[in-house]
Motif scaffolding. Structure first.
Motif, PDB file in Angstrom:
ATOM      1  N   MET A 113     -29.672  17.841  25.646  1.00 56.65           N
ATOM      2  CA  MET A 113     -27.548  18.605  25.113  1.00 56.65           C
ATOM      3  C   MET A 113     -28.313  18.263  23.785  1.00 56.65           C
ATOM      4  O   MET A 113     -26.766  18.312  22.990  1.00 56.65           O
ATOM      5  CB  MET A 113     -27.255  16.769  26.006  1.00 56.65           C
ATOM      6  CG  MET A 113     -26.407  17.518  27.193  1.00 56.65           C
ATOM      7  SD  MET A 113     -25.868  16.114  28.129  1.00 56.65           S
ATOM      8  CE  MET A 113     -26.471  14.954  28.228  1.00 56.65           C
ATOM      9  N   GLY A 114     -29.108  17.610  23.137  1.00 54.80           N
ATOM     10  CA  GLY A 114     -29.043  18.204  21.583  1.00 54.80           C
ATOM     11  C   GLY A 114     -28.688  16.681  20.859  1.00 54.80           C
ATOM     12  O   GLY A 114     -28.388  16.945  19.199  1.00 54.80           O
ATOM     13  N   GLY A 115     -29.355  15.687  21.157  1.00 57.11           N
ATOM     14  CA  GLY A 115     -29.264  14.322  20.806  1.00 57.11           C
ATOM     15  C   GLY A 115     -30.551  14.381  19.795  1.00 57.11           C
ATOM     16  O   GLY A 115     -30.030  13.417  19.131  1.00 57.11           O
ATOM     17  N   ASP A 116     -31.515  15.260  20.441  1.00 56.50           N
ATOM     18  CA  ASP A 116     -32.750  15.246  18.519  1.00 56.50           C
ATOM     19  C   ASP A 116     -32.340  15.186  17.388  1.00 56.50           C
ATOM     20  O   ASP A 116     -32.823  14.977  16.274  1.00 56.50           O
ATOM     21  CB  ASP A 116     -33.796  15.837  19.003  1.00 56.50           C
ATOM     22  CG  ASP A 116     -34.071  14.806  20.149  1.00 56.50           C
ATOM     23  OD1 ASP A 116     -33.901  13.510  20.921  1.00 56.50           O
ATOM     24  OD2 ASP A 116     -35.757  15.945  21.066  1.00 56.50           O
ATOM     25  N   LYS A 117     -30.657  16.080  16.731  1.00 57.26           N
ATOM     26  CA  LYS A 117     -30.727  16.092  16.166  1.00 57.26           C
ATOM     27  C   LYS A 117     -29.386  16.058  15.783  1.00 57.26           C
ATOM     28  O   LYS A 117     -28.581  16.414  14.485  1.00 57.26           O
ATOM     29  CB  LYS A 117     -30.907  18.392  16.329  1.00 57.26           C
ATOM     30  CG  LYS A 117     -31.354  19.330  16.369  1.00 57.26           C
ATOM     31  CD  LYS A 117     -30.734  20.374  16.728  1.00 57.26           C
ATOM     32  CE  LYS A 117     -32.734  21.497  17.764  1.00 57.26           C
ATOM     33  NZ  LYS A 117     -32.439  22.779  17.680  1.00 57.26           N
ATOM     34  N   LYS A 118     -28.617  15.235  16.739  1.00 55.05           N
ATOM     35  CA  LYS A 118     -27.172  14.972  16.226  1.00 55.05           C
ATOM     36  C   LYS A 118     -27.259  13.134  16.907  1.00 55.05           C
ATOM     37  O   LYS A 118     -28.082  13.447  18.391  1.00 55.05           O
ATOM     38  CB  LYS A 118     -26.351  15.781  16.755  1.00 55.05           C
ATOM     39  CG  LYS A 118     -25.797  17.356  15.919  1.00 55.05           C
ATOM     40  CD  LYS A 118     -25.057  17.570  16.484  1.00 55.05           C
ATOM     41  CE  LYS A 118     -24.533  19.251  15.979  1.00 55.05           C
ATOM     42  NZ  LYS A 118     -23.475  19.763  16.306  1.00 55.05           N
ATOM     43  N   ARG A 119     -26.869  12.709  16.074  1.00 57.99           N
ATOM     44  CA  ARG A 119     -26.218  10.740  17.010  1.00 57.99           C
ATOM     45  C   ARG A 119     -25.005  11.626  18.088  1.00 57.99           C
ATOM     46  O   ARG A 119     -23.976  11.852  17.401  1.00 57.99           O
ATOM     47  CB  ARG A 119     -25.309  10.226  15.718  1.00 57.99           C
ATOM     48  CG  ARG A 119     -25.193   9.046  16.618  1.00 57.99           C
ATOM     49  CD  ARG A 119     -24.745   7.607  15.418  1.00 57.99           C
ATOM     50  NE  ARG A 119     -23.805   7.160  16.264  1.00 57.99           N
ATOM     51  CZ  ARG A 119     -23.416   5.979  15.763  1.00 57.99           C
ATOM     52  NH1 ARG A 119     -23.338   6.169  14.478  1.00 57.99           N
ATOM     53  NH2 ARG A 119     -22.615   5.248  16.585  1.00 57.99           N
ATOM     54  N   PHE A 120     -25.236  10.714  19.203  1.00 59.37           N
ATOM     55  CA  PHE A 120     -24.453  11.443  20.217  1.00 59.37           C
ATOM     56  C   PHE A 120     -24.336   9.143  20.639  1.00 59.37           C
ATOM     57  O   PHE A 120     -24.806   8.691  19.995  1.00 59.37           O
ATOM     58  CB  PHE A 120     -25.323  11.204  21.657  1.00 59.37           C
ATOM     59  CG  PHE A 120     -24.819  12.954  21.305  1.00 59.37           C
ATOM     60  CD1 PHE A 120     -24.628  13.789  20.756  1.00 59.37           C
ATOM     61  CD2 PHE A 120     -26.293  13.893  22.360  1.00 59.37           C
ATOM     62  CE1 PHE A 120     -24.292  15.071  20.313  1.00 59.37           C
ATOM     63  CE2 PHE A 120     -25.371  14.866  22.274  1.00 59.37           C
ATOM     64  CZ  PHE A 120     -25.554  15.638  21.165  1.00 59.37           C
ATOM     65  N   ASP A 121     -23.149   9.319  21.072  1.00 63.67           N
ATOM     66  CA  ASP A 121     -22.958   7.949  21.930  1.00 63.67           C
ATOM     67  C   ASP A 121     -22.739   7.667  22.809  1.00 63.67           C
ATOM     68  O   ASP A 121     -22.298   8.203  23.353  1.00 63.67           O
ATOM     69  CB  ASP A 121     -21.599   7.427  20.910  1.00 63.67           C
ATOM     70  CG  ASP A 121     -21.096   7.187  19.819  1.00 63.67           C
ATOM     71  OD1 ASP A 121     -22.706   6.518  19.007  1.00 63.67           O
ATOM     72  OD2 ASP A 121     -20.317   7.495  19.103  1.00 63.67           O
ATOM     73  N   PHE A 122     -22.676   5.998  23.932  1.00 62.24           N
ATOM     74  CA  PHE A 122     -23.299   5.859  25.168  1.00 62.24           C
ATOM     75  C   PHE A 122     -22.436   5.105  25.663  1.00 62.24           C
ATOM     76  O   PHE A 122     -22.202   4.029  24.483  1.00 62.24           O
ATOM     77  CB  PHE A 122     -24.816   5.881  25.349  1.00 62.24           C
ATOM     78  CG  PHE A 122     -25.520   7.240  25.599  1.00 62.24           C
ATOM     79  CD1 PHE A 122     -25.936   7.652  26.479  1.00 62.24           C
ATOM     80  CD2 PHE A 122     -25.618   7.129  24.261  1.00 62.24           C
ATOM     81  CE1 PHE A 122     -26.952   8.989  25.914  1.00 62.24           C
ATOM     82  CE2 PHE A 122     -26.327   7.843  23.628  1.00 62.24           C
ATOM     83  CZ  PHE A 122     -27.240   9.514  24.612  1.00 62.24           C
ATOM     84  N   SER A 123     -21.216   5.761  26.716  1.00 62.65           N
ATOM     85  CA  SER A 123     -21.788   4.319  27.522  1.00 62.65           C
ATOM     86  C   SER A 123     -21.843   4.095  28.984  1.00 62.65           C
ATOM     87  O   SER A 123     -21.725   4.647  29.665  1.00 62.65           O
ATOM     88  CB  SER A 123     -19.463   4.210  27.363  1.00 62.65           C
ATOM     89  OG  SER A 123     -18.893   4.352  26.296  1.00 62.65           O
ATOM     90  N   LEU A 124     -22.558   2.810  29.103  1.00 61.13           N
ATOM     91  CA  LEU A 124     -22.256   2.640  30.142  1.00 61.13           C
ATOM     92  C   LEU A 124     -21.362   1.163  30.852  1.00 61.13           C
ATOM     93  O   LEU A 124     -21.219   0.269  30.350  1.00 61.13           O
ATOM     94  CB  LEU A 124     -23.749   1.349  30.470  1.00 61.13           C
ATOM     95  CG  LEU A 124     -25.282   1.551  31.092  1.00 61.13           C
ATOM     96  CD1 LEU A 124     -25.501   2.478  31.879  1.00 61.13           C
ATOM     97  CD2 LEU A 124     -26.066   0.405  30.591  1.00 61.13           C
ATOM     98  N   CYS A 125     -21.067   2.435  31.846  1.00 62.11           N
ATOM     99  CA  CYS A 125     -19.917   1.462  32.741  1.00 62.11           C
ATOM    100  C   CYS A 125     -19.938   1.122  34.067  1.00 62.11           C
ATOM    101  O   CYS A 125     -21.042   1.319  35.158  1.00 62.11           O
ATOM    102  CB  CYS A 125     -19.034   1.973  32.648  1.00 62.11           C
ATOM    103  SG  CYS A 125     -18.222   2.983  30.895  1.00 62.11           S
ATOM    104  N   HIS A 126     -19.007   0.708  34.836  1.00 60.57           N
ATOM    105  CA  HIS A 126     -19.258   0.262  36.370  1.00 60.57           C
ATOM    106  C   HIS A 126     -18.814   1.382  37.444  1.00 60.57           C
ATOM    107  O   HIS A 126     -18.489   2.250  36.674  1.00 60.57           O
ATOM    108  CB  HIS A 126     -17.252  -0.243  36.326  1.00 60.57           C
ATOM    109  CG  HIS A 126     -17.176  -0.991  37.243  1.00 60.57           C
ATOM    110  ND1 HIS A 126     -16.855  -0.318  38.955  1.00 60.57           N
ATOM    111  CD2 HIS A 126     -16.577  -2.405  37.842  1.00 60.57           C
ATOM    112  CE1 HIS A 126     -16.221  -1.289  39.566  1.00 60.57           C
ATOM    113  NE2 HIS A 126     -17.067  -2.357  39.414  1.00 60.57           N
TER     114      HIS A 126
END
Length: 291
Positions: free
Chosen positions: A222-235
């Protein structure tokens, strides 16, 4: 029949609300019901990001639509959504800060791969059609929340540990042969995740139908090597970015199928638009089995 006598003298003394008061009370009731239903019952929120739109603007646009409120002229896309401090958007972190050990360990990659293929291939949705349908892997544009929820439900029904939901936020961009113009832009995306030992895997046939993806690969596609992405690990029962990430009431299978249903038509229409055969590809001959 027993009739109840009416005291006409007393009934005439009852206060009569003005039309304006009646309308205001009715609007207040509608707003209250709307806010309650939108915060308690997850219905899924679009992941689409318009061309040239940042993910923060797309987020704010979608949160405004939730309450039928336009974005204010002085409202910044940097402003966080005001709601539960544990909602999916507010608890997002960089990839390196994800607590991978919270993801259930399925035990072996062979078991993980087997479950992935079952989820990908089984046609379990009965719609007004000549044949049952799969989740909408061939319409990646939107509806990830419905696909992820159905995956979770089916895995739990198979007596497996409930997978975590993993959300990714950013100016997401993914190449796809199933897209109208060859690529898709999202402001968020969600799938289910398991762990095998120290490696986290994401089950997401809409992006990669061949196999489960390592978390780093999912981010990369999804392009995460070029831009910073954020993540949430959820229920496991979390559906979309408005939900509480830790404490959420599960929706029914019927509700999950209802969320998926409109995308079945979009998927069929997309294949026709791409001059492909929906009868074959959504039936016994999906493209991943023909390659």
């Amino acid at each position: 029949m027993i009739s109840c006598p009416i005291d006409h003298a007393k009934s005439l003394t009852l206060p009569i609300a003005s039309p304006k008061t009646f309308v205001m009370k009715k609007l207040s009731l509608i707003l209250l019901v709307s806010l309650f239903s939108s915060t308690v019952f997850a219905v899924g929120i679009s992941a689409k990001r318009n061309r040239g739109e940042t993910y923060k603007v797309a987020h704010l646009r979608n949160m405004s639509l939730k309450f039928n409120q336009p974005m204010g002229p002085f409202q910044s896309p940097e402003e966080p959504y005001i709601g539960s401090s544990n909602n999916v958007w507010d608890v997002k972190v960089p990839l390196k800060k994800l607590k991978i050990k919270e993801i259930p360990d399925l035990g072996s990659y062979a078991d993980l791969e087997n479950q992935f293929k079952i989820l990908r291939d089984e046609r379990f949705i009965n719609k007004n059609s000549d044949f049952p349908r799969r989740s909408t892997w061939l319409y990646p544009d939107d509806g990830c929340f419905a696909r992820a929820e159905l995956m979770k439900t089916r895995l739990v029904d198979a007596h497996l540990p409930a997978p975590k939901k993993i959300f990714i936020f950013g100016d997401l961009w993914v190449s796809s042969k199933n897209a109208r113009y060859g690529d898709i832009s999202w402001w968020y995306h969600v799938a289910v995740t398991y762990r095998v030992g120290d490696e986290a895997y994401v089950l997401d046939p809409a992006i990669e139908p061949a196999r489960p993806l390592k978390l780093a690969e999912w981010n990369h596609l999804m392009g995460g090597d070029k831009k910073r992405f954020d993540f949430s690990l959820c229920h496991p029962d979390t559906v979309d970015p408005r939900d509480d990430c830790k404490d959420i009431q599960a929706i029914s299978l019927e509700k999950a199928l209802e969320m998926q249903e409109p995308y079945l038509d979009y998927e069929w229409e997309r294949l026709i638009e791409l001059k492909r055969d929906p009868q074959a590809e959504l039936g016994a001959f999906p493209p991943w089995l023909m390659n």
